[in-house]
Scaffold this motif. Structure first.
Motif, PDB file in Angstrom:
ATOM      1  N   HIS A 282      20.984  53.001  27.275  1.00 56.81           N
ATOM      2  CA  HIS A 282      21.917  53.836  26.987  1.00 56.81           C
ATOM      3  C   HIS A 282      22.061  54.987  28.036  1.00 56.81           C
ATOM      4  O   HIS A 282      20.764  55.122  28.851  1.00 56.81           O
ATOM      5  CB  HIS A 282      21.528  54.625  25.624  1.00 56.81           C
ATOM      6  N   PRO A 283      22.788  55.663  28.345  1.00 53.94           N
ATOM      7  CA  PRO A 283      22.994  56.786  29.572  1.00 53.94           C
ATOM      8  C   PRO A 283      21.792  57.890  29.029  1.00 53.94           C
ATOM      9  O   PRO A 283      21.274  58.297  30.361  1.00 53.94           O
ATOM     10  CB  PRO A 283      24.347  57.310  29.384  1.00 53.94           C
ATOM     11  N   ASP A 322      31.313  62.232  35.350  1.00 55.20           N
ATOM     12  CA  ASP A 322      30.892  61.187  34.541  1.00 55.20           C
ATOM     13  C   ASP A 322      29.695  60.602  34.595  1.00 55.20           C
ATOM     14  O   ASP A 322      29.741  59.316  34.569  1.00 55.20           O
ATOM     15  CB  ASP A 322      32.011  60.703  34.040  1.00 55.20           C
ATOM     16  N   ALA A 325      27.654  58.247  32.537  1.00 54.45           N
ATOM     17  CA  ALA A 325      28.501  57.031  31.853  1.00 54.45           C
ATOM     18  C   ALA A 325      28.494  56.054  32.982  1.00 54.45           C
ATOM     19  O   ALA A 325      28.358  54.770  32.813  1.00 54.45           O
ATOM     20  CB  ALA A 325      29.793  57.437  31.311  1.00 54.45           C
ATOM     21  N   ARG A 329      26.860  51.473  33.555  1.00 52.21           N
ATOM     22  CA  ARG A 329      27.694  50.393  34.037  1.00 52.21           C
ATOM     23  C   ARG A 329      27.047  49.564  35.102  1.00 52.21           C
ATOM     24  O   ARG A 329      25.903  50.193  35.619  1.00 52.21           O
ATOM     25  CB  ARG A 329      28.869  50.722  34.597  1.00 52.21           C
ATOM     26  N   GLU A 402      31.070  46.407  33.630  1.00 51.18           N
ATOM     27  CA  GLU A 402      30.347  46.886  32.349  1.00 51.18           C
ATOM     28  C   GLU A 402      30.120  45.959  31.354  1.00 51.18           C
ATOM     29  O   GLU A 402      31.062  45.249  30.765  1.00 51.18           O
ATOM     30  CB  GLU A 402      31.022  48.076  31.923  1.00 51.18           C
ATOM     31  N   ARG A 429      22.302  57.971  20.858  1.00 53.97           N
ATOM     32  CA  ARG A 429      22.351  59.406  21.114  1.00 53.97           C
ATOM     33  C   ARG A 429      21.546  60.334  20.235  1.00 53.97           C
ATOM     34  O   ARG A 429      21.149  61.540  20.745  1.00 53.97           O
ATOM     35  CB  ARG A 429      23.752  59.747  20.810  1.00 53.97           C
TER      36      ARG A 429
END
Length: 519
Positions: A282-283, A322, A325, A329, A402, A429
């Motif tokens: 996850h970012p 961004d 995000a 990828r 991605e 998150r």
């Protein structure tokens, strides 16, 4: 003039230069290049005395250790093919694969020898115990060193290693990686990891996993220092990083997730260049790692592609609004990665819209020769000059790949295709979530619809409840994609290389069918 492409050329160059520099650190002891080269030369002699000839398979069952690294250098220099099996495989799998690989010789860590000794004895395979408690050092002292040189009549298209992707006995996939593919992988790792003389590389990945993503040879070739921790735990990883010695690391998201625990913040004493690959992180995890001092490279690859093949480098994202995000990828092909495409079932490229899914197919010098003694699996994977990965991805307008899911991991919910990664990304998150994996349970009535079930591990001390997580996810997902159940687990079942065993979670989800939101 044409000479065979092989990582051994670069290894031999490194072993001949700067004999005083440290090549290996293990258990508080340092081994110089000259000492390591001498041990390698003597092991080449010993392997040949034990009957190894050109093309012979040498089994290696060992945790990450100095002796294991020695084998990765000596076996191919003796003309053999190294077959590393992860000792984290179960006993039955180790015994089965020890026979399937057709070894002429086995190097087995003394602590794991009882698990396979009888099977190897019945097969008539000579065994050399290695590692702590073995007599390898004494045996090496009793033989003369062989000249360190490329094997005679080396063919770059022949295997340098056979790497088994799992311990299954039903459809064994021993990936045959060639000298040529390993050479191209070496070039990519040297360039993108920026390995240099003086680099200190911590082996967090099992060396059996894609030859440590090729770093068994790349670190030596660069003039760097290998650091081994045979029993790597999150605590030992943290302690090693806090020494300030480590400059480079390759790891899976599962191994890195404990470092992101907000209750135990980590601040690196020096930057560490990190290649992370495996299940899509996850970012938030990647952002936490960056804040801790990691220079993050987010990569994608398979054992079938000599490990890593694409990446997004965090250094290239400065100024992008961004950036978190984009870093999540898997990026563009590495400089020598070849062609990576995402195609429809008909073979047409998907539009670069960041949404249309397709299968990842690869044409690269890093692609495997095939699966050892498994022609059916080889035919399925290699079609018309392309490796079909079974991975589902999309392509963004900037050309970045991605990964969305494995083909078998997409869910069909309410007549719509849902990516489990999309649901997992929302759960990640929440600050209490350490890991989140979503699998499909069968819907009611046997109508073919899937029900998303989320298995979640939490950071230590977190007190969130399943229904709270569901309420947290609700604004971020369409109603049909909301998990029907959230199952808390202390740990998730994983493969020997750290990937989550989704089939085991699917079985649990089926067994719990009809349960409540929280279990």
């Amino acid at each position: 003039m044409k000479t065979p492409l092989t990582p051994l050329d670069a290894v031999l160059r490194a072993l001949a230069l700067r004999p005083e520099r440290p090549l290996l650190e293990e258990g508080g002891q340092t081994v110089s290049t000259a000492q390591f080269a001498g041990r390698t030369a003597r092991l080449v002699t010993l392997l040949r005395e034990q009957g190894l000839t050109s093309g012979g398979h040498v089994l290696l069952i060992s945790p990450n250790s100095g002796d294991a690294l020695l084998a990765f250098h000596a076996v191919p220099l003796a003309g053999g093919v190294i077959v590393p099996l992860n000792p984290a495989f179960g006993d039955e799998a180790l015994r089965f694969l020890s026979g399937h690989a057709d070894p002429v010789l086995a190097l087995v860590d003394a602590a794991h020898l009882p698990r396979v000794a009888e099977a190897l004895h019945k097969s008539g395979v000579p065994t050399l115990p290695i590692g702590a408690g073995s007599t390898l050092a004494g045996r090496l002292a009793g033989v003369a060193p062989a000249p360190l040189a490329l094997p005679d009549r080396l063919d770059e298209d022949q295997p340098i290693s056979i790497n088994y992707t799992s311990g299954t006995t039903s459809d064994p996939k021993g990936v045959m990686l060639t000298h040529r593919g390993a050479f191209v992988n070496l070039a990519n790792m040297l360039y993108h990891l920026d390995l240099r003389p003086g680099s200190v590389f911590l082996h967090a990945l099992p060396l059996a996993h894609g030859n440590g993503w090729g770093c068994a040879w790349a670190v030596t070739a660069a003039g760097g220092t290998h650091v081994t921790l045979p029993e790597l735990t999150p605590e030992r990883l943290r302690a090693a990083l806090l020494t300030g010695r480590v400059t480079h690391l390759c790891a899976s998201p599962a191994l890195l997730a404990p470092l992101a625990d907000a209750a135990a913040p980590l601040s690196l004493p020096r930057p560490v260049r990190l290649a992370v690959a495996g299940t899509s992180p996850h970012p938030r995890l990647l952002g936490t790692l960056q804040a801790q001092g990691f220079e993050v490279l987010h990569s994608y690859g398979l054992t079938e592609t000599s490990a890593l093949l694409t990446l997004t480098d965090s250094a290239d994202l400065a100024g992008l609004p961004d950036a978190p995000a984009v870093l999540a990828r898997q990026g563009h092909p590495m400089i020598f990665g070849g062609q990576v495409r995402v195609v429809t079932p008909g073979g047409a490229p998907v539009p670069p819209d960041g949404a249309t899914p397709g299968e990842v197919v690869i044409r690269s010098n890093q692609t495997m020769k095939g699966y050892y003694k498994n022609r059916a699996a080889t035919r399925r994977a290699l079609q018309n000059g392309w490796l079909h990965t079974g991975d589902v991805a999309c392509v963004h307008p900037d050309g970045r790949l991605e990964i969305l899911d494995r083909a078998g991991d997409l869910l069909s919910v309410a007549g719509q295709t849902v990516s489990s990664v999309e649901i997992e990304a929302v759960l990640y998150r929440h600050p209490s979530v350490r890991e989140a994996v979503v699998v499909a349970a069968p819907g009611e009535g046997g109508g073919g619809d899937d029900l998303p079930v989320a298995f979640v591990t939490l950071h230590p001390g977190a007190g969130v409840q399943p229904r709270e997580l569901l309420d947290f996810a609700r604004p971020h997902l369409p109603p049909h994609a909301l998990p029907t159940r959230i199952v808390f687990a202390p740990e998730l079942p994983k493969t020997a290389s750290g990937k989550v065993l989704k089939h085991a979670l699917r079985a649990q989800a089926r067994a719990r069918a009809g349960g409540a939101v929280g279990d």
